[in-house]
Design a protein around this motif. Sequence first.
Motif, short mmCIF file in Angstrom:
data_model
loop_
_atom_site.label_atom_id
_atom_site.label_comp_id
_atom_site.label_asym_id
_atom_site.label_seq_id
_atom_site.Cartn_x
_atom_site.Cartn_y
_atom_site.Cartn_z
N UNK A 170 73.85 -56.95 57.21
CA UNK A 170 73.90 -56.16 56.14
C UNK A 170 75.40 -55.55 55.94
N UNK A 171 76.05 -55.17 57.30
CA UNK A 171 77.37 -54.85 56.80
C UNK A 171 78.29 -55.99 56.22
N UNK A 172 78.12 -57.21 56.72
CA UNK A 172 79.06 -58.15 56.45
C UNK A 172 78.65 -58.38 54.87
N UNK A 173 77.21 -58.46 54.53
CA UNK A 173 77.13 -58.87 53.23
C UNK A 173 77.49 -57.65 52.34
N UNK A 174 77.46 -56.31 52.65
CA UNK A 174 77.80 -55.09 51.86
C UNK A 174 79.59 -55.49 51.62
N UNK A 175 80.09 -55.58 52.73
CA UNK A 175 81.46 -55.72 52.57
C UNK A 175 81.99 -56.75 51.65
N UNK A 176 81.59 -57.73 51.98
CA UNK A 176 81.66 -59.15 50.99
C UNK A 176 81.30 -59.01 49.56
N UNK A 177 80.37 -58.29 49.47
CA UNK A 177 79.81 -58.06 47.91
C UNK A 177 80.90 -57.06 47.29
N UNK A 178 80.98 -55.82 48.26
CA UNK A 178 82.05 -54.93 47.52
C UNK A 178 83.58 -55.62 47.07
N UNK A 179 83.92 -56.47 48.06
CA UNK A 179 85.12 -57.05 47.72
C UNK A 179 85.09 -58.24 46.60
N UNK A 180 83.91 -58.66 46.64
CA UNK A 180 83.82 -59.85 45.37
C UNK A 180 83.67 -58.93 44.22
N UNK A 181 82.69 -58.04 44.21
CA UNK A 181 82.24 -57.33 42.81
C UNK A 181 83.65 -56.67 42.23
N UNK A 182 84.28 -55.78 43.24
CA UNK A 182 85.42 -54.88 42.78
C UNK A 182 86.32 -55.93 42.35
N UNK A 183 86.80 -57.14 42.82
CA UNK A 183 87.76 -58.05 42.20
C UNK A 183 87.33 -58.47 40.75
N UNK A 184 86.09 -58.64 40.50
CA UNK A 184 85.75 -59.15 39.07
C UNK A 184 85.72 -57.98 38.35
N UNK A 185 85.82 -56.88 38.67
CA UNK A 185 85.75 -55.73 37.65
C UNK A 185 87.28 -55.41 37.17
N UNK A 186 88.33 -55.57 37.94
CA UNK A 186 89.44 -55.45 37.25
C UNK A 186 89.98 -54.14 37.35
N UNK A 187 89.15 -52.97 38.24
CA UNK A 187 89.16 -51.91 38.12
C UNK A 187 90.62 -51.43 39.29
N UNK A 188 91.00 -52.30 40.20
CA UNK A 188 92.26 -52.12 40.54
C UNK A 188 93.14 -53.11 40.30
#
Length: 190
Positions: A17-35
């Motif tokens: 679940x940690x691996x899934x969470x970290x990967x989803x966070x990076x993938x999701x944030x990358x698609x938002x363009x927020x950074x």
Amino acid sequence: MDNDVSAGNSSTSTLGHLALGLTLLAFGIGHTGVIDGVTAADAVSLALYVGGIALFVAGLLEFRAGSGFTGTAFVGLGAFWFTWGTGADAQVSSHAAGMFLLLWALFALSLALGSAGGGLLAQGTYGLLFLGLLLLGVGQFADSDGLGKVGGWLAAVAGLAAWYGATAALAKWPTVLPKRAAGRGVTATG
């Protein structure tokens, strides 16, 4: 591996679940363009090694321990991340990318429906992942950055849910809200 070694226990599930969470966070944030300057492509290494290989191995250990649902979730999502990570540099049409995301959205929907007895946190994680992948896939077909950003936010929130679940297991925090009494004026003694 020695047969006396315990594998696929709650520690394996927490790691997955940690691996899934970290990967989803990076993938999701990358698609938002927020950074500024960070895209989903920047998550490729994390997706390949943490989301792909580590999650896949955690799934195999869960299968070995007899946890069919968690094994299926981790092995399947590990395959998703590994495929996405290795194919990120490939030149494919937006429709091919959309189809890829929609097919994996169906897998996430199966996980959301299959986790019905596993609690709200698991259902929320896989349900949000389904919605995120669905919107990202439709966004590819429609050439819509807006749908992609919303899908990215949903994926990031799914990552936060998975991360919280794993962190809560490690820290022994609550993962469910306490239930309230059934009506006004009802007390614990009747």
